[in-house]
Scaffold this motif. Structure first.
Motif, PDB file in Angstrom:
ATOM      1  N   ARG A 154       3.832 -48.084 -21.967  1.00 23.38           N
ATOM      2  CA  ARG A 154       4.289 -47.463 -20.456  1.00 23.38           C
ATOM      3  C   ARG A 154       5.693 -47.313 -20.463  1.00 23.38           C
ATOM      4  O   ARG A 154       6.458 -48.017 -21.156  1.00 23.38           O
ATOM      5  N   GLY A 155       6.038 -46.544 -19.552  1.00 19.43           N
ATOM      6  CA  GLY A 155       7.662 -46.440 -19.489  1.00 19.43           C
ATOM      7  C   GLY A 155       7.721 -45.035 -18.663  1.00 19.43           C
ATOM      8  O   GLY A 155       7.058 -44.405 -18.139  1.00 19.43           O
ATOM      9  N   VAL A 156       9.104 -44.737 -18.815  1.00 21.26           N
ATOM     10  CA  VAL A 156       9.753 -43.456 -18.026  1.00 21.26           C
ATOM     11  C   VAL A 156       9.393 -42.281 -18.866  1.00 21.26           C
ATOM     12  O   VAL A 156       9.443 -42.290 -20.236  1.00 21.26           O
ATOM     13  N   ALA A 157       9.818 -41.152 -18.238  1.00 19.20           N
ATOM     14  CA  ALA A 157       9.936 -39.811 -18.682  1.00 19.20           C
ATOM     15  C   ALA A 157      11.030 -39.269 -18.263  1.00 19.20           C
ATOM     16  O   ALA A 157      11.596 -39.351 -17.203  1.00 19.20           O
ATOM     17  N   ILE A 158      11.693 -38.515 -19.221  1.00 19.60           N
ATOM     18  CA  ILE A 158      13.057 -37.727 -19.108  1.00 19.60           C
ATOM     19  C   ILE A 158      12.660 -36.345 -19.414  1.00 19.60           C
ATOM     20  O   ILE A 158      12.144 -36.042 -20.359  1.00 19.60           O
ATOM     21  N   LEU A 159      13.218 -35.367 -18.533  1.00 20.86           N
ATOM     22  CA  LEU A 159      12.985 -34.030 -18.769  1.00 20.86           C
ATOM     23  C   LEU A 159      14.197 -33.491 -18.488  1.00 20.86           C
ATOM     24  O   LEU A 159      15.205 -34.006 -17.503  1.00 20.86           O
ATOM     25  N   THR A 160      14.791 -32.690 -19.385  1.00 22.77           N
ATOM     26  CA  THR A 160      15.948 -31.826 -19.604  1.00 22.77           C
ATOM     27  C   THR A 160      16.170 -30.513 -20.065  1.00 22.77           C
ATOM     28  O   THR A 160      15.166 -30.420 -21.153  1.00 22.77           O
ATOM     29  N   GLN A 161      16.912 -29.607 -19.722  1.00 25.63           N
ATOM     30  CA  GLN A 161      17.041 -28.444 -20.390  1.00 25.63           C
ATOM     31  C   GLN A 161      17.611 -28.627 -21.585  1.00 25.63           C
ATOM     32  O   GLN A 161      17.822 -27.616 -22.303  1.00 25.63           O
ATOM     33  N   SER A 162      18.835 -29.705 -21.760  1.00 29.59           N
ATOM     34  CA  SER A 162      19.661 -29.841 -23.031  1.00 29.59           C
ATOM     35  C   SER A 162      18.969 -30.467 -24.044  1.00 29.59           C
ATOM     36  O   SER A 162      18.717 -31.633 -23.801  1.00 29.59           O
ATOM     37  N   SER A 163      18.734 -29.869 -25.223  1.00 29.44           N
ATOM     38  CA  SER A 163      18.081 -30.968 -26.217  1.00 29.44           C
ATOM     39  C   SER A 163      19.075 -31.761 -26.734  1.00 29.44           C
ATOM     40  O   SER A 163      18.742 -32.972 -27.218  1.00 29.44           O
ATOM     41  N   ASN A 164      20.486 -31.291 -26.711  1.00 29.04           N
ATOM     42  CA  ASN A 164      21.453 -32.440 -27.123  1.00 29.04           C
ATOM     43  C   ASN A 164      21.430 -33.653 -26.363  1.00 29.04           C
ATOM     44  O   ASN A 164      21.467 -34.865 -26.815  1.00 29.04           O
ATOM     45  N   ILE A 165      21.509 -33.431 -24.970  1.00 31.46           N
ATOM     46  CA  ILE A 165      21.484 -34.675 -24.244  1.00 31.46           C
ATOM     47  C   ILE A 165      20.171 -35.582 -24.584  1.00 31.46           C
ATOM     48  O   ILE A 165      20.327 -36.605 -24.283  1.00 31.46           O
ATOM     49  N   ALA A 166      19.078 -34.702 -24.615  1.00 32.66           N
ATOM     50  CA  ALA A 166      17.822 -35.739 -25.023  1.00 32.66           C
ATOM     51  C   ALA A 166      17.931 -36.372 -26.101  1.00 32.66           C
ATOM     52  O   ALA A 166      17.675 -37.644 -26.202  1.00 32.66           O
ATOM     53  N   ASN A 269      17.896 -33.765  -1.074  1.00 34.90           N
ATOM     54  CA  ASN A 269      17.594 -34.871   0.029  1.00 34.90           C
ATOM     55  C   ASN A 269      16.380 -34.314   0.641  1.00 34.90           C
ATOM     56  O   ASN A 269      15.366 -35.143   0.981  1.00 34.90           O
ATOM     57  N   SER A 270      15.774 -33.129   0.661  1.00 38.05           N
ATOM     58  CA  SER A 270      14.552 -32.571   1.434  1.00 38.05           C
ATOM     59  C   SER A 270      13.530 -32.826   0.732  1.00 38.05           C
ATOM     60  O   SER A 270      12.695 -33.057   0.945  1.00 38.05           O
ATOM     61  N   LEU A 271      13.828 -33.063  -0.831  1.00 40.59           N
ATOM     62  CA  LEU A 271      12.713 -33.296  -1.696  1.00 40.59           C
ATOM     63  C   LEU A 271      12.463 -34.753  -1.826  1.00 40.59           C
ATOM     64  O   LEU A 271      11.386 -35.087  -2.197  1.00 40.59           O
ATOM     65  N   GLY A 272      13.305 -35.580  -1.107  1.00 41.32           N
ATOM     66  CA  GLY A 272      13.181 -37.138  -1.377  1.00 41.32           C
ATOM     67  C   GLY A 272      13.410 -37.503  -2.582  1.00 41.32           C
ATOM     68  O   GLY A 272      13.130 -38.550  -3.259  1.00 41.32           O
ATOM     69  N   ILE A 273      14.306 -36.556  -3.601  1.00 38.89           N
ATOM     70  CA  ILE A 273      14.662 -37.015  -4.864  1.00 38.89           C
ATOM     71  C   ILE A 273      16.022 -37.942  -5.068  1.00 38.89           C
ATOM     72  O   ILE A 273      16.973 -37.225  -4.500  1.00 38.89           O
ATOM     73  N   GLY A 274      16.003 -39.129  -5.442  1.00 37.24           N
ATOM     74  CA  GLY A 274      17.219 -39.679  -5.518  1.00 37.24           C
ATOM     75  C   GLY A 274      18.263 -39.292  -6.681  1.00 37.24           C
ATOM     76  O   GLY A 274      17.954 -38.343  -7.442  1.00 37.24           O
ATOM     77  N   ARG A 275      19.704 -39.241  -6.497  1.00 38.62           N
ATOM     78  CA  ARG A 275      20.390 -38.421  -7.400  1.00 38.62           C
ATOM     79  C   ARG A 275      21.575 -39.701  -7.904  1.00 38.62           C
ATOM     80  O   ARG A 275      22.307 -40.539  -7.014  1.00 38.62           O
ATOM     81  N   VAL A 276      22.015 -39.388  -9.198  1.00 40.22           N
ATOM     82  CA  VAL A 276      23.179 -40.039  -9.918  1.00 40.22           C
ATOM     83  C   VAL A 276      23.996 -39.345 -10.417  1.00 40.22           C
ATOM     84  O   VAL A 276      23.740 -38.146 -10.583  1.00 40.22           O
ATOM     85  N   ASP A 277      25.302 -39.756 -10.706  1.00 45.97           N
ATOM     86  CA  ASP A 277      26.208 -38.721 -11.164  1.00 45.97           C
ATOM     87  C   ASP A 277      26.855 -39.030 -12.722  1.00 45.97           C
ATOM     88  O   ASP A 277      27.734 -38.320 -12.952  1.00 45.97           O
ATOM     89  N   SER A 278      26.005 -39.939 -13.347  1.00 47.68           N
ATOM     90  CA  SER A 278      26.502 -40.420 -14.717  1.00 47.68           C
ATOM     91  C   SER A 278      25.061 -40.546 -15.637  1.00 47.68           C
ATOM     92  O   SER A 278      24.061 -40.947 -15.085  1.00 47.68           O
ATOM     93  N   LEU A 279      25.266 -40.504 -16.878  1.00 49.20           N
ATOM     94  CA  LEU A 279      24.294 -40.810 -17.582  1.00 49.20           C
ATOM     95  C   LEU A 279      24.068 -42.221 -17.812  1.00 49.20           C
ATOM     96  O   LEU A 279      22.892 -42.730 -17.821  1.00 49.20           O
TER      97      LEU A 279
END
Length: 672
Positions: A154-166, A269-279
């Protein structure tokens, strides 16, 4: 299509189309990771690919594959996708580039993604221009490169448009169990929202991290956010870039204030999605969500055996919007019993080292301060690696943290002030016992607010805009607004009607957006003669209005249609200093009375609205009534709405008066 996407992500058979190094790497990575299904290379000339027998073409495959990696050029990719779709394959990863991202350099790329969608039909495709995905839960790997992931239960999922960041995130050393790593590239067909929806159907996924370059499919995002909220799965966003707001009405103050990142933040904010600013904060937030789930508030208690750590926690927490509530009488009593008379009690707490190595006493102290009514209970402990010190000397702190979690039921985290002072074995042990091992005090406190539970709005207001944009000047806008529950000054549109006004008055030019800068507004005219002379001096048409007396504050109220983020309300300090003050709050429509009231309280000029230094307070109910009436106006003009700006809204102790208005509405171009 979500069902088809699930078949792709949990594939039991894999076709690899192409024979280059990338395709060989896909086969190798799948085998190395323990993929249990069949792997079928497809190549028109080679007998084997990566040691496996190759099929001459897609039609020769034993059956329709659940997943396919297409590692051939753009034009050949289109044919391969069509063939897979015709045989009802589960889905495909399109590795090729040269699609939408190449339109500037390659004119032939302009229609490539549309052709790809047509070829795919209802078969889901990831990409083009993406690496694919790694499913560490079921050991399904469609990935043409090295990666650092390992199988997990079990664990988290990460979704990104950037393959290099992945790739980079897959090699993280922050003890985060990653269950899924999904790249989506250009998103020719499948949006991030659709992928989130599919990931939420897997109960083994505990939190979802979203690296977002831009939003598409707002309705899909809203549905996915609601589904995540219902299932209590944290969504954490790392939003990159600035939105390009397709708005031609740049004459308004609102357009400049609501640009850049404001629309994206309002939408999150309207979607209730938290946000951070760094990897690093992104990874720590996912780890906190994995262990503790969503938190009820951005509040914390902190306990450590160092005054320096305590003060550092307080300062960093303030920078990230985390508050440390004062200790209650019960907490003070219990702490005094556990620590004795020599410790100054506060939150954050320096408990000194009197009880170090006494696990029972440490548990009693930590349990006294760790209560379920705060968002997160933190104990700050740095444990060196075994090569340079004996980590067993810190086992008492690990055991006390776990015991505190067991006894109190609170969300508990052990936080190392440095990212590198949390050994992997310790982190795994803490997670297995329900304690979040957070690495880096700054990252931990940045992560905390992103986990606060906020339900998504019930709806999102969006509207199509057209190329033909009409500027409705102040008189036109106010005439339209007069049908709504707003207050407008009495006015005279010609000199003969001045006798009907109460003086003093203001004279304004018609059809001028920034009247002050263009000398098209003359204030404080005290007689008909003065007003008549002023109207004669302004070039073009003009009108006079009664001046609002006894204003407490001036506000800007703006509504902008941002195609990337929906329709947004901007509330801010108004008048001639609007852009200088930059005191604004942004909300996605629709808004409620409570949301508007809370946004007004967050403004720096809130003190003026509440009555500053003995002066009267503004009529907040009138302000809110006006905002909601203007929202009704926007709803009634939704088709083609561009923007509406009220600046200023003059707020008095009795009312809120619209002193100026500018409205842009778009219309379809008519055929000649």
């Amino acid at each position: 299509m979500t069902h088809g996407l699930s078949r792709l992500l949990h594939a039991k058979t894999l076709a690899v189309i192409g024979g280059g190094a990338w395709c060989e790497a896909v086969v190798s990575q799948a085998q190395k990771f323990g993929f249990a299904g069949d792997i079928w290379p497809v190549h028109p000339r080679r007998d084997t690919v990566a040691g496996l027998p190759a099929f001459r073409d897609i039609a020769a495959l034993p059956t329709a594959p659940d997943a396919s990696f297409i590692g051939i050029n753009r034009d050949a990719t289109l044919d391969a996708v069509e063939s897979l779709n015709n045989m009802h394959a589960g889905g495909a990863v399109c590795f090729a580039s040269g699609f939408a991202e190449a339109e500037v350099e390659d004119a032939s790329a302009r229609n490539a993604q549309a052709q790809l969608r047509t070829a795919a039909g209802d078969m889901p495709i990831l990409g083009p221009n993406c690496y694919g995905f790694i499913n560490a839960l079921d050991r399904v790997v469609i990935w043409p490169d090295q990666h650092g992931m390992a199988p997990v239960d079990r664990g988290v999922a990460i979704l990104t448009q950037s393959s290099n960041i992945a790739i980079n995130l897959s090699f993280q050393a922050r003890n985060l169990p990653i269950a899924m790593m999904v790249t989506c590239g250009n998103m020719a067909q499948i949006s991030q929202a659709a992928i989130i929806d599919a990931l939420l159907d897997d109960p083994r996924i505990t939190a979802i991290g979203l690296h977002i370059e831009g939003f598409t499919d707002l309705a899909g995002w809203h549905a996915a956010a609601q589904k995540a909220h219902e299932r209590d799965i944290p969504l954490i966003a790392l939003k990159a870039g600035r939105s390009e707001q397709a708005r031609a009405a740049t004459q308004s103050h609102t357009a400049s204030l609501a640009g850049n990142d404001a629309g994206a933040q309002a939408l999150l904010n309207s979607l209730g999605i938290g946000r951070v600013d760094s990897l690093p904060a992104f990874l720590e937030a996912l780890k906190l969500g994995h262990v503790c789930g969503r938190l009820h508030s951005a509040t914390a208690v902190s306990i450590s055996c160092s005054g320096g750590e305590a003060s550092l926690a307080a300062d960093i927490g303030q920078a990230h919007g985390v508050t440390f509530p004062k200790l209650t009488a019960l907490q003070t009593t219990d702490l005094r019993a556990a620590l004795g008379p020599k410790v100054a009690l506060a939150n954050p707490l320096d408990y000194h080292t009197y009880i170090w190595r006494d696990t029972g006493a440490m548990t009693a102290a930590w349990s006294a301060i760790a209560t379920p009514d705060v968002g997160l209970s933190m104990t700050i402990v740095d444990i060196p690696d075994a090569k340079r010190a004996d980590p067993t000397d810190w086992q008492c702190a690990v055991d006390a943290a776990i015991a505190t979690r067991t006894q109190t039921g609170a969300a508990v985290a052990m936080v190392s002030s440095l990212p590198e002072t949390m050994p992997q074995e310790t982190a795994a042990y803490l997670m297995a016992h329900g304690v979040a091992p957070l690495q880096g005090l700054n990252e931990a406190l940045a992560a905390l607010p992103a986990l606060v539970r906020h339900p998504p709005q019930n709806d999102l207001l969006t509207a199509k805009m057209f190329a033909n944009i009409k500027i409705n000047d102040e008189l036109t806008a106010k005439s339209a607004l007069a049908k709504y529950d707003v207050t407008l000054p009495a006015r005279a549109e010609d000199a003969a009607s001045l006798q009907d006004l109460a003086f003093p008055v203001v004279v304004k030019g018609c059809g001028i957006a920034h009247k002050t800068e263009n000398n098209a507004v003359i204030l404080n005219l005290k007689s008909q003669d003065e007003a008549r002379d002023a109207m004669a001096t302004i070039s073009g048409a003009s009108f006079a209005e009664e001046m609002v007396q006894d204003g407490v504050a001036e506000l800007l109220i703006g509504f902008t249609n941002d195609p990337a983020h929906g329709i947004m309300l901007t509330l801010g300090a108004g008048g001639t200093l609007t852009e200088l003050m930059q005191d604004t709050q942004h909300l996605s429509l629709p808004v409620t009375e409570a949301a508007v009231d809370a946004a007004l309280s967050r403004l720096r000029i809130a003190a003026l609205l509440d009555g500053y230094r003995g002066k009267p307070a503004a009529n907040r109910a009138a302000i809110i009534r006006t905002v909601l009436a203007l929202q009704n106006f926007v709803r009634d003009h939704l088709h083609g709405f561009v923007d509406l700006e009220i600046n200023p809204l003059i707020c008095t102790a009795k009312d809120a008066v619209i002193a100026d208005a500018l409205w842009h509405q778009s219309e379809p171009e008519t055929s000649p």
